[in-house]
Motif scaffolding. Structure first.
Motif: not given
Length: 142
Positions: A54-59
């Protein structure tokens, strides 16, 4: 031993229905609405589920791994490194120059991440929890 046929790909709606580990994950308890919260890549071999990341975007700029899961029957066989490596390749293909993750200072996985080329860049402490270590990996530009 992992075959050369392992496939790491972006998850689709069918995966959320067919993979119990995804349905049971608290982070994805409402999987149909998870697309806005995180991206998911699935690892499978010979059409059998091996794990997910699972991943997202930091800033909104740096891919940030939230969770890495390898099915219990396939742990300690190299799948974690394979999943991360292929996720990194997907991120590079999308034009990202670095990726990030955090892990607890109590988690021995920190050494694994260092071996994979991640470096410590800081830490944070939440009340009542162990130190959370922040790692960054920058891709070498050709």
């Amino acid at each position: 031993m992992i075959s050369e046929d392992i496939l790491v790909r972006f998850a689709n709606a069918e995966d959320f229905e067919n993979i119990p580990a995804l349905r049971e994950d608290a982070f994805l308890s409402n999987a149909r609405h998870a697309a806005y919260r995180a991206h998911v890549v699935i690892a499978e071999e010979a059409a059998d589920f091996r794990g997910y990341l699972l991943f997202g975007l930091y800033k909104d700029a740096i891919p940030f791994m939230h969770k890495l899961y390898v099915a219990p029957a396939h742990r300690s066989k190299g799948y974690a490194g394979e999943i991360i490596g292929k996720w990194e390749a997907l991120m590079q293909e999308d034009g990202y120059k670095r990726v990030m993750l955090t892990t607890s200072s109590l988690n021995t996985a920190q050494n694994f991440y260092r071996l994979m080329g991640y470096r410590d860049i800081g830490s944070l402490t939440l009340p009542g929890e162990a130190l959370e270590m922040v790692f960054l990996k920058e891709f070498i530009q050709a």
